[in-house]
Design a protein around this motif. Sequence first.
Motif, PDB file in Angstrom:
ATOM      1  N   LEU A   5      51.935 -21.025  22.634  1.00 50.50           N
ATOM      2  CA  LEU A   5      51.550 -20.755  21.808  1.00 50.50           C
ATOM      3  C   LEU A   5      49.900 -20.810  22.149  1.00 50.50           C
ATOM      4  O   LEU A   5      49.358 -21.927  22.586  1.00 50.50           O
ATOM      5  N   GLU A   6      49.186 -19.787  22.034  1.00 49.46           N
ATOM      6  CA  GLU A   6      47.501 -19.958  22.407  1.00 49.46           C
ATOM      7  C   GLU A   6      47.031 -20.777  21.282  1.00 49.46           C
ATOM      8  O   GLU A   6      47.851 -21.252  20.366  1.00 49.46           O
ATOM      9  N   GLU A   7      45.663 -20.590  20.999  1.00 48.30           N
ATOM     10  CA  GLU A   7      45.011 -21.627  20.157  1.00 48.30           C
ATOM     11  C   GLU A   7      45.230 -21.299  18.755  1.00 48.30           C
ATOM     12  O   GLU A   7      45.177 -20.043  18.235  1.00 48.30           O
ATOM     13  N   LYS A   8      45.930 -22.335  18.012  1.00 54.31           N
ATOM     14  CA  LYS A   8      46.047 -22.175  16.417  1.00 54.31           C
ATOM     15  C   LYS A   8      46.790 -20.698  16.195  1.00 54.31           C
ATOM     16  O   LYS A   8      46.761 -20.377  15.055  1.00 54.31           O
TER      17      LYS A   8
ATOM     18  N   CYS B 204      66.331 -22.534  16.518  1.00 57.21           N
ATOM     19  CA  CYS B 204      65.363 -22.734  17.492  1.00 57.21           C
ATOM     20  C   CYS B 204      66.034 -23.386  18.578  1.00 57.21           C
ATOM     21  O   CYS B 204      66.353 -24.702  18.512  1.00 57.21           O
ATOM     22  N   LEU B 205      66.375 -22.897  19.830  1.00 52.41           N
ATOM     23  CA  LEU B 205      67.375 -23.496  20.989  1.00 52.41           C
ATOM     24  C   LEU B 205      66.524 -23.750  22.146  1.00 52.41           C
ATOM     25  O   LEU B 205      66.911 -24.533  23.026  1.00 52.41           O
ATOM     26  N   HIS B 206      65.243 -23.615  22.238  1.00 50.81           N
ATOM     27  CA  HIS B 206      64.326 -23.915  23.511  1.00 50.81           C
ATOM     28  C   HIS B 206      63.166 -24.393  22.991  1.00 50.81           C
ATOM     29  O   HIS B 206      62.730 -24.303  21.782  1.00 50.81           O
ATOM     30  N   GLN B 207      62.560 -24.846  23.958  1.00 52.81           N
ATOM     31  CA  GLN B 207      61.285 -25.705  23.514  1.00 52.81           C
ATOM     32  C   GLN B 207      59.852 -24.646  23.276  1.00 52.81           C
ATOM     33  O   GLN B 207      59.833 -23.483  23.630  1.00 52.81           O
ATOM     34  N   VAL B 208      59.341 -25.358  22.177  1.00 46.52           N
ATOM     35  CA  VAL B 208      58.162 -24.665  21.643  1.00 46.52           C
ATOM     36  C   VAL B 208      57.006 -25.611  21.981  1.00 46.52           C
ATOM     37  O   VAL B 208      56.897 -26.673  21.586  1.00 46.52           O
ATOM     38  N   SER B 209      55.858 -24.889  22.577  1.00 51.74           N
ATOM     39  CA  SER B 209      54.720 -25.573  22.957  1.00 51.74           C
ATOM     40  C   SER B 209      53.381 -24.987  22.230  1.00 51.74           C
ATOM     41  O   SER B 209      53.187 -24.005  22.403  1.00 51.74           O
ATOM     42  N   ALA B 210      52.603 -25.742  21.726  1.00 52.47           N
ATOM     43  CA  ALA B 210      51.517 -25.468  20.969  1.00 52.47           C
ATOM     44  C   ALA B 210      50.428 -26.406  21.192  1.00 52.47           C
ATOM     45  O   ALA B 210      50.175 -27.323  20.391  1.00 52.47           O
ATOM     46  N   PRO B 211      49.846 -26.334  22.310  1.00 58.46           N
ATOM     47  CA  PRO B 211      48.689 -27.543  22.719  1.00 58.46           C
ATOM     48  C   PRO B 211      47.442 -27.564  21.873  1.00 58.46           C
ATOM     49  O   PRO B 211      46.894 -28.506  21.967  1.00 58.46           O
TER      50      PRO B 211
ATOM     51  N   VAL C  78      53.684 -29.969  19.833  1.00 60.69           N
ATOM     52  CA  VAL C  78      52.279 -29.413  19.103  1.00 60.69           C
ATOM     53  C   VAL C  78      51.186 -30.516  19.070  1.00 60.69           C
ATOM     54  O   VAL C  78      51.273 -31.662  19.063  1.00 60.69           O
ATOM     55  N   ASN C  79      49.983 -30.053  19.380  1.00 60.23           N
ATOM     56  CA  ASN C  79      48.684 -30.695  19.086  1.00 60.23           C
ATOM     57  C   ASN C  79      47.843 -30.274  18.079  1.00 60.23           C
ATOM     58  O   ASN C  79      48.218 -29.329  17.837  1.00 60.23           O
ATOM     59  N   GLY C  80      46.674 -30.979  18.023  1.00 54.69           N
ATOM     60  CA  GLY C  80      45.794 -30.074  17.150  1.00 54.69           C
ATOM     61  C   GLY C  80      46.405 -30.365  15.524  1.00 54.69           C
ATOM     62  O   GLY C  80      47.510 -31.104  15.413  1.00 54.69           O
TER      63      GLY C  80
ATOM     64  N   ILE D 230      60.562 -33.146  16.852  1.00 54.31           N
ATOM     65  CA  ILE D 230      59.108 -32.652  16.655  1.00 54.31           C
ATOM     66  C   ILE D 230      58.048 -33.478  16.942  1.00 54.31           C
ATOM     67  O   ILE D 230      58.318 -34.813  16.656  1.00 54.31           O
ATOM     68  N   ARG D 231      57.350 -33.180  18.052  1.00 46.67           N
ATOM     69  CA  ARG D 231      56.378 -34.143  18.570  1.00 46.67           C
ATOM     70  C   ARG D 231      54.812 -33.771  18.131  1.00 46.67           C
ATOM     71  O   ARG D 231      54.451 -32.614  18.879  1.00 46.67           O
ATOM     72  N   ALA D 232      54.235 -34.393  17.370  1.00 50.88           N
ATOM     73  CA  ALA D 232      52.768 -33.769  17.245  1.00 50.88           C
ATOM     74  C   ALA D 232      51.976 -34.977  17.535  1.00 50.88           C
ATOM     75  O   ALA D 232      52.059 -36.087  17.222  1.00 50.88           O
TER      76      ALA D 232
END
Length: 231
Positions: A51-54, A63-70, A87-89, A105-107
């Motif tokens: 994912l792009e910003e926000k 959900c079977l695959h990784q999702v990244s939201a830096p 996820v970050n932010g 879930i890693r935030a």
Amino acid sequence: MPVSTEIQVRVAHADVVMNMAFQRSLEYWQRGEKESDPWLQRAGDSGAIFLEEKQALIIEGDCLHQVSAPEGGTIIVCGNLYSTLDVNGFSEIIITGDVRPDGYIRADNFCHAFIGGRLEGTLQSAGSTKAWIDSDFSGVLKTGSPSARIHVGGDYTGRIIPHEQPSSLFLNVAGFAANESLYRIMEYYPNHVNASIAVSDVPPGLYPLEESHRRNERGYCFTRWSVQQQR
């Protein structure tokens, strides 16, 4: 696979109880998508997602695959979580089903999470945490700082531990939680625990019974939990 009205109402209830924890998701369900704030839609088996910003994302199905939201964002999973959400932010996460044992879930910042089923995997937050688990909690929740508010709609048999430093912890369990499990939480959060337990294995009352466990060197009480009913 749209989110059912039943789930939306449950999220709305959690949002009110936890003071506007899921505002962006509710606004989307109530008012629809804005041109200036588009939502991505992906299938749960379509591969890894970045994912792009926000950005906001709806995953149709498990959900079977990784999702990244830096940069953080909003993620709605219309099913179970079997993979990792990184996820970050500031992050707002809705899982309509279970977080399965391999789900993670890693935030790295503030995290507001609604889990419509069971938490069997792991939820980790480095910042303030608001977690609503609508059913049983048998997994692991690692809380961030400065505070964590956790609701468990079913039974609590899992583990709540600090991600790094202990924070203020507010816990509500609508089902069963063994009194020993509250003592274990107190060991990790010695300074500030407030918990309300609907059913436990001890008589109704205020715990811990040892007054010294509930008071600091100045005599103030910062660690306590109430039990409403004995099983």
